[in-house]
Design a protein around this motif. Structure first.
Motif, mmCIF file in Angstrom:
data_model
loop_
_atom_site.group_PDB
_atom_site.id
_atom_site.type_symbol
_atom_site.label_atom_id
_atom_site.label_comp_id
_atom_site.label_asym_id
_atom_site.label_seq_id
_atom_site.Cartn_x
_atom_site.Cartn_y
_atom_site.Cartn_z
ATOM 1 N N SER A 37 35.766 -5.481 37.419
ATOM 2 C CA SER A 37 36.006 -6.564 36.464
ATOM 3 C C SER A 37 35.873 -6.076 35.020
ATOM 4 C CB SER A 37 35.017 -7.707 36.695
ATOM 5 O OG SER A 37 35.348 -8.393 37.875
ATOM 6 N N ILE A 38 34.955 -5.167 34.789
ATOM 7 C CA ILE A 38 34.784 -4.631 33.438
ATOM 8 C C ILE A 38 36.048 -3.901 32.991
ATOM 9 C CG2 ILE A 38 33.587 -2.760 32.193
ATOM 10 C CD1 ILE A 38 30.990 -3.780 33.562
ATOM 11 N N VAL A 39 36.620 -3.111 33.882
ATOM 12 C CA VAL A 39 37.846 -2.389 33.525
ATOM 13 C C VAL A 39 39.012 -3.352 33.357
ATOM 14 C CG1 VAL A 39 39.540 -0.711 34.315
ATOM 15 C CG2 VAL A 39 37.122 -0.240 34.590
ATOM 16 N N VAL A 40 39.133 -4.297 34.260
ATOM 17 C CA VAL A 40 40.230 -5.266 34.158
ATOM 18 C C VAL A 40 40.129 -6.019 32.831
ATOM 19 C CG1 VAL A 40 41.155 -7.419 35.105
ATOM 20 C CG2 VAL A 40 40.592 -5.519 36.641
ATOM 21 N N THR A 41 38.922 -6.473 32.492
ATOM 22 C CA THR A 41 38.735 -7.208 31.239
ATOM 23 C C THR A 41 39.097 -6.334 30.044
ATOM 24 O OG1 THR A 41 36.964 -8.489 32.274
ATOM 25 C CG2 THR A 41 37.056 -8.517 29.874
ATOM 26 N N ALA A 42 38.698 -5.074 30.076
ATOM 27 C CA ALA A 42 39.007 -4.168 28.959
ATOM 28 C C ALA A 42 40.507 -3.949 28.825
ATOM 29 C CB ALA A 42 38.282 -2.833 29.158
ATOM 30 N N LEU A 43 41.187 -3.758 29.942
ATOM 31 C CA LEU A 43 42.629 -3.522 29.869
ATOM 32 C C LEU A 43 43.376 -4.774 29.427
ATOM 33 C CD1 LEU A 43 43.314 -1.295 33.027
ATOM 34 C CD2 LEU A 43 42.757 -0.617 30.697
ATOM 35 N N GLU A 44 42.941 -5.921 29.906
ATOM 36 C CA GLU A 44 43.561 -7.179 29.464
ATOM 37 C C GLU A 44 43.341 -7.371 27.961
ATOM 38 O OE1 GLU A 44 45.122 -9.755 31.180
ATOM 39 O OE2 GLU A 44 44.851 -9.213 33.281
ATOM 40 N N ALA A 45 42.139 -7.048 27.499
ATOM 41 C CA ALA A 45 41.836 -7.181 26.072
ATOM 42 C C ALA A 45 42.657 -6.183 25.265
ATOM 43 C CB ALA A 45 40.346 -6.962 25.826
ATOM 44 N N ALA A 46 42.847 -4.988 25.811
ATOM 45 C CA ALA A 46 43.654 -3.982 25.119
ATOM 46 C C ALA A 46 45.093 -4.472 24.985
ATOM 47 C CB ALA A 46 43.605 -2.667 25.888
ATOM 48 N N ALA A 47 45.623 -5.035 26.063
ATOM 49 C CA ALA A 47 46.983 -5.562 26.008
ATOM 50 C C ALA A 47 47.070 -6.696 24.983
ATOM 51 C CB ALA A 47 47.412 -6.058 27.385
ATOM 52 N N ALA A 48 46.059 -7.555 24.952
ATOM 53 C CA ALA A 48 46.055 -8.670 23.997
ATOM 54 C C ALA A 48 46.043 -8.160 22.555
ATOM 55 C CB ALA A 48 44.850 -9.576 24.252
ATOM 56 N N THR A 49 45.355 -7.049 22.342
ATOM 57 C CA THR A 49 45.298 -6.470 20.993
ATOM 58 C C THR A 49 46.645 -5.884 20.570
ATOM 59 O OG1 THR A 49 42.926 -6.050 20.970
ATOM 60 C CG2 THR A 49 44.272 -4.510 19.729
ATOM 61 N N LEU A 50 47.409 -5.413 21.537
ATOM 62 C CA LEU A 50 48.702 -4.787 21.207
ATOM 63 C C LEU A 50 49.839 -5.796 21.092
ATOM 64 C CD1 LEU A 50 48.623 -1.561 23.425
ATOM 65 C CD2 LEU A 50 47.904 -1.861 21.044
ATOM 66 N N ASP A 78 46.569 -1.497 12.069
ATOM 67 C CA ASP A 78 45.269 -1.970 12.562
ATOM 68 C C ASP A 78 45.293 -2.116 14.087
ATOM 69 O OD1 ASP A 78 44.152 -1.976 10.084
ATOM 70 O OD2 ASP A 78 43.924 -4.148 9.909
ATOM 71 N N GLN A 79 46.412 -2.574 14.600
ATOM 72 C CA GLN A 79 46.503 -2.675 16.061
ATOM 73 C C GLN A 79 46.376 -1.297 16.705
ATOM 74 O OE1 GLN A 79 50.216 -5.287 15.748
ATOM 75 N NE2 GLN A 79 49.311 -6.067 17.632
ATOM 76 N N LEU A 80 47.045 -0.313 16.091
ATOM 77 C CA LEU A 80 47.002 1.048 16.638
ATOM 78 C C LEU A 80 45.596 1.635 16.514
ATOM 79 C CD1 LEU A 80 50.323 2.430 15.060
ATOM 80 C CD2 LEU A 80 49.987 1.481 17.349
ATOM 81 N N MET A 81 45.020 1.454 15.342
ATOM 82 C CA MET A 81 43.696 2.029 15.084
ATOM 83 C C MET A 81 42.634 1.416 15.988
ATOM 84 S SD MET A 81 41.467 2.015 11.525
ATOM 85 C CE MET A 81 41.057 0.266 11.492
ATOM 86 N N LEU A 82 42.738 0.106 16.186
ATOM 87 C CA LEU A 82 41.653 -0.596 16.876
ATOM 88 C C LEU A 82 41.817 -0.637 18.395
ATOM 89 C CD1 LEU A 82 41.098 -3.453 14.269
ATOM 90 C CD2 LEU A 82 39.628 -1.484 14.686
ATOM 91 N N LEU A 83 42.943 -0.140 18.886
ATOM 92 C CA LEU A 83 43.117 -0.169 20.343
ATOM 93 C C LEU A 83 41.945 0.485 21.069
ATOM 94 C CD1 LEU A 83 44.684 -0.592 22.985
ATOM 95 C CD2 LEU A 83 45.460 1.763 22.715
ATOM 96 N N GLU A 84 41.571 1.665 20.618
ATOM 97 C CA GLU A 84 40.518 2.408 21.339
ATOM 98 C C GLU A 84 39.227 1.594 21.411
ATOM 99 O OE1 GLU A 84 41.505 6.195 21.712
ATOM 100 O OE2 GLU A 84 40.243 5.889 23.448
ATOM 101 N N ARG A 85 38.961 0.756 20.396
ATOM 102 C CA ARG A 85 37.726 -0.051 20.406
ATOM 103 C C ARG A 85 37.682 -1.036 21.575
ATOM 104 N NH1 ARG A 85 38.841 2.814 16.765
ATOM 105 N NH2 ARG A 85 38.392 2.492 14.560
ATOM 106 N N THR A 86 38.879 -1.476 22.001
ATOM 107 C CA THR A 86 38.902 -2.497 23.056
ATOM 108 C C THR A 86 38.402 -1.933 24.380
ATOM 109 O OG1 THR A 86 41.187 -2.024 23.672
ATOM 110 C CG2 THR A 86 40.848 -3.699 22.000
#
Lengths: 710, 710
Positions: free
Chosen positions: A691-704, A627-635
């Motif tokens: 800020s939008i990109v930073v937030t997305a990347l931080e969220a992506a890291a949190a998901t992983l 699920d972490q792998l699948m949902l990464l792209e959504r972040t």
């Protein structure tokens, strides 16, 4: 027997029984009630690869391209039935199949009043609209019937779908590709554009953009032609072209949709089911603002353009077929292509559909025989009305947004399966790279020599990866086919697969008969892929990818491969924008930190997976990782990032108009802000995009990161 | 021994061993490698219920409310440390705990220049601003120090947070509750509003709305007071009020945030981390447009208002603590309350925090002893700066949007745990109803008699359900506390739990000392909940719900309970809007169909679960079903449904301003369209809103249907 003996035997027997019980309980693995945690079965993979048959693909293509099958035409409907019949076949069908119909706004030329482009001797004095001088040349309304397939009522006249009707008259002005720069150049040269007819050639910019750019300068109508230099390597004589070669005959005209967005124009963000709210036509945006017509001729003199296109609400269907997953039926591997063509559409899209049908036949046969059922569900899709703007696939994503977003492992698109037979070409997001590599390393390339598809591919498209060294290079996904709503609107890891050109042998912008009446079965059979071995190679590649995605215990999506992309985007930002940003007191520091966090989280997750793969992990545990792998792209999705760009929500792959190859929102915002003062709204937008990109990347890291980490 | 005997014995032994092996393998259930599919353990539940201690809650409350702890104040920071210390305690702490700090825009009165409201004898002739006539009465700047706790530098002066500073002077006009109707009524009466100071009382409409409505009529400043009729059952003499009763002393003034939206005002949709883009103050919307001040006095004469509020960027922290799930750590049961208060905040919010700390102690102790670990993760949260507009919780949802949306089972909010000690009161979305009922049926009510909390509750709040007969009625969730971003922005099934009033005994709008300096420990201890048995009842209710959500094999979210809501919304639409819609050729047919599809899909899913519960289903299979239950609420989100309503995306629970108790988008759009002609934009919006709801309900039904259904 003595009682001691009896006792002894009894005890011995008890001991043996006990030992047996212990051995039975502990030493023999128990078959669980649950479906065994299955994994990719290499034997099944081998079988599938062996059974994908070039001859059957050829026969599919012959049937699919036998007649023109424009979206919503009777023949398009016949093909819906053909797909349903194949997918419901008791011996080679899927578990179930169904057609989903939408009511969508399409655009067609009038049958009664064909679009006409006349070259006149003199221009009538404005504002009179009437007799227009002596007509010295009337453009072909249809293509020349060269092979007997270019005639008949089902061959739609070349036209610009969604161009408004109208009969502008004016001097013809050559405007190159119709880009903004082209019109500015004409203006600079002192050429009066007001009231003229702009003659443009295909390429350089989207179809509809030519009319948008032209209208800004008061141009009254736009003609678009295909330049032999762009598509025919300069050749244009009848005996140099089809049916004597793969080149486009002189009368060939590229049709196409001139709509700016995608999806049904009347129901943005809503499925075009009959009851859905539809915009008033006056409120629709994205249509070309002035009459536009694709043509063959290219002269310089007064011209009358008569466009009689009509908008019509039509029914258009998607056909969906499913193989139910045995273990995780709620995880979907989605594979699709559109069905509708402009004319016969042998290459576009039937080459892809011929492959789709062969893949579903081979997998369906294994299924019906009881030999195999995938771990996850496989969904096959035949989309409607793609040519008008990815309409079927977009409506599908609008209707089943949540379900698809929560459950889809990846989307695989094979539209034009074979542009040419030199090499594989894959576009996709980074997490799919590794599964494409694994698949293509194991399949023989159809060309000469004993190369794998991978080894052949790397000869044509390659790059130097800091992690892997020299590897084939994947392209990035624009919006050229039905993958667009999946990646941009839903954030599903996607790929588009085809065989394509040797660029040292042709400079054609695209295969020459693209969107013309010359895109026929014989064209493919004789010139594009005689023997259909490239089609077979695409089928095997896609088939192997489908099996790997649907059957592997651990999902073969390598999220750490995003790190290279992020790093390269970051470096471009630093090198090409860093100084500019600094002048405006904007720091890239938080972006650096966010990229580093992503890299660390992705690498750590990769290690956790490696460790687990060595043991015998619990299926629930693997499901959580998957699920972490699948949902990464959504972040990476942010529906509020680009409010003016319909459907585009992916902060890494949205359209980039800015010149720097970095995060598109940042690149575009910097382009617009560059010439404004600090403190302008444009610079605020740069900061917002950052800020939008930073937030997305931080969220992506949190998901992983580990799921119970705070 | 003869060889035949040996053989015989050998064979017998082999047979016994074999029998043993067979028995051992098949007859004894094997403990799987995987964590056993655990389920709710009633013994653990009993233990937790028994250990939740009223005395300890009382001691928590004493400590939490000992000093004023306004958001971002030193004492607020001390409480961050207190929470961290408790949650990191080696004997009763959680697995981990951490503070997450945001930099947010708060609003405070100036220490140097206090806000003043003076009643003047005469009004200075405009436009002179200067000496303002003889001051005949100056309003209290602070509340009277009745118990020794209303004085000191940490008691923030009553003020309207986010009201702009300014010194308007004008005639005082009484404007009732400051609603749009109130001002229109004044206008109708011929009263000149331009340049006046409007005196309004709390209630009827949001705080900030009073100033927005007033400014539309040219009012220069707004005063807001608490009417004893609204809060004190009409009592207002010193000896009738605190500390002699629970009523508000005459000098009490309600503080509050006057910001229209929620979350940090400078970073909508972005987490307020230091690097985030911040709006320019000029571009911030949602602040009151004119100076506003809450007061106690209510006279009619010229008034000078001096507001010196200041906006400040402050650090505010959330504290998060987690108990890692043993089996499904990636499923979160989230339980939270805010920590910041206006003054001592014994009731608001410390009653909730006192319960939170007792719950985490009891569960933490079981955890540290090794007695128990939940199936799913439990996350405890102490939010910062709620009083200023749910800021801490909103920033949290912005920062971890995807992770929370994908993994959170439910959000439980206990803010004010005890308003009064008569009955339970629960607000929540339909899927949580059944777990609340199950929990409350098993817990004794603290009042007289031997009733369960459920049986006591049903006496105060009840409704007749077509499915269940007479049941306690749950309220719906507005935006009054930190559940708002979870339900409206993330679409997570949420609930808010408290003990509350016997409405036959008081008509107080809210507990009388709300947001004043009289909301103290003694107030709770003496009047609200002597003995703390209502606090204990809330702790037990919340504790039981947490355990049921985190430990049950099948998630106790009953999605079919949404059917009643949808049916009642549909009926209201049919009865109260049907004729109107028909006049404008808008059919409710598609909505009827969509509701029916939802009902059928929810009922069928319920049946599949019932059947499975009787067997011994595979953990993966249950996980898939649970995902359907958990994610249902997400299908009701549409970020494009209400573009003007910040964060509100839930198409069933968005703010309803329209008069008909139906789908809010439909109700509001009909209200606006009612007096316009067919074909107006307002009627197009009605149709759009209808399609949005139909699409959401169809998507919800699709999510509940078997996962491999097309």
């Amino acid at each position: 027997m003595q009682w001691t003996k009896v006792l002894g035997l009894g005890l011995g027997a008890a001991a043996l029984l006990g030992l047996g019980i212990i051995l039975g309980h502990f030493a023999i693995p128990k078959k669980a009630n649950s479906p065994a945690p299955s994994d990719l079965d290499l034997e099944i993979l081998e079988t599938v690869m062996g059974q994908l048959d070039a001859h059957r693909i050829r026969e599919n293509l012959r049937e699919l391209s036998r007649e023109p099958h424009l979206a919503s035409s009777p023949r398009d409907e016949d093909l819906v039935q053909l797909l349903l019949q194949r997918w419901k076949d008791p011996e080679s069908g899927l578990d179930s199949a169904e057609a989903f119909t939408y009511e969508v706004l399409l655009s067609f030329p009038s049958q009664e009043q064909p679009n006409v482009v006349d070259i006149a001797m003199t221009l009538p004095p404005p504002p009179t609209v009437g007799p227009t001088g002596d007509i010295i040349h009337s453009c072909h309304r249809t293509e020349e019937n060269v092979t007997g397939e270019q005639g008949g009522p089902d061959v739609v006249q070349p036209y610009a779908a969604y161009a408004p009707s109208g009969t502008p008259q004016g001097l013809l002005v050559y405007a190159n590709r119709g880009t903004e720069e082209d019109f500015k150049e004409l203006q600079t040269q002192g050429i009066k554009l007001e009231g003229t007819i702009a003659l443009t050639r295909y390429g350089g910019v989207g179809r509809g953009a030519k009319a948008v750019n032209a209208a800004k300068h008061g141009v009254a109508g736009v003609l678009v032609y295909t330049d032999p230099a762009d598509i025919n390597d300069g050749l244009s004589l009848p005996n140099e072209t089809f049916p004597y070669s793969w080149y486009l005959p002189p009368s060939g005209v590229e049709r196409g949709s001139y709509y700016k967005y995608f999806g049904d124009p009347l129901t943005p963000y809503l499925p075009a089911i009959p009851s859905s709210f539809r915009l008033d036509l006056a409120n629709v945006s994205g249509f070309p603002p002035i009459p536009t017509q694709p043509i063959v001729c290219s002269l310089g003199c007064p011209v009358n353009v008569s466009v009689y296109n009509r908008l019509e609400l039509r029914n258009s269907s998607n056909v969906l077929g499913i193989i139910r997953g045995a273990v995780e039926p709620d995880r979907y591997v989605l594979y699709g292509n559109h069905r509708d063509s402009w004319v016969h559409g042998a290459v576009d899209p039937s080459s892809g559909t011929a492959v789709l049908l062969e893949l579903s036949r081979v997998l369906g046969t294994l299924l019906k025989k009881g030999t195999w059922r995938p771990r996850r569900s496989i969904v096959f899709a035949s989309w409607g009305a793609e040519e008008f703007g990815l309409i079927g696939s977009t409506e599908f994503t609008e209707e089943f947004f949540n379900k698809l977003q929560e459950r889809t492992v990846a989307y695989i698109n094979v539209d034009i399966a074979v542009f040419a037979n030199a090499t594989l070409r894959v576009q996709g997001t980074p997490p799919v790279q590794s599964v494409v590599f694994s698949a293509t390393k194991e399949i023989r390339s159809p060309g000469p020599g004993d190369l794998s598809i991978y080894d052949n591919w790397i000869r044509y498209f390659n790059r130097s990866s800091p992690v892997y060294g020299l590897v084939p290079s994947l392209g990035s996904l624009g919006a050229g086919s039905d993958y667009a709503p999946f990646i941009h609107f839903l954030g599903i890891s996607s790929m588009d697969i085809a065989y394509t050109y040797d660029r040292s042998k042709t400079s054609a912008r695209i295969y020459p008969t693209y969107h013309t009446a010359f895109d026929t079965f014989d064209y493919v059979d004789k010139f594009l892929d005689p023997g259909f071995s490239s089609h077979q190679a695409v089928a095997r590649t896609a088939g192997s990818i489908i099996l790997r995605l649907s059957d592997s215990f651990f999902l073969p999506l390598k999220v750490s491969d995003y790190s290279e992309t992020l790093r390269s985007f970051l470096q471009a930002a630093q090198q090409d924008l860093g100084a500019l940003l600094e002048q405006h007191s904007i720091s890239l520091g938080p972006l650096v930190t966010a990229v580093e966090k992503f890299e660390a989280a992705a690498a750590a997750l990769g290690q956790r997976i490696s460790v687990l793969q060595k043991g015998s992990p619990d299926p629930l545990q693997v499901r959580m990782l998957n699920d972490q792998l699948m949902l990464l792209e959504r972040t990476f999705l942010n529906p509020r990032a680009f409010p003016e760009e319909r459907y585009y929500s992916h902060v890494l792959w949205a359209t980039r108009t800015g010149s720097v190859a970095t995060f598109p929102g940042l690149s575009n915002a910097c382009s617009r802000a560059r010439d404004t003062a600090s403190g302008s709204e444009a610079w605020a937008e740069v900061q917002r995009q950052l800020s939008i990109v930073v937030t997305a990347l931080e969220a992506a890291a949190a998901t992983l990161r580990p799921v119970a980490d705070l």
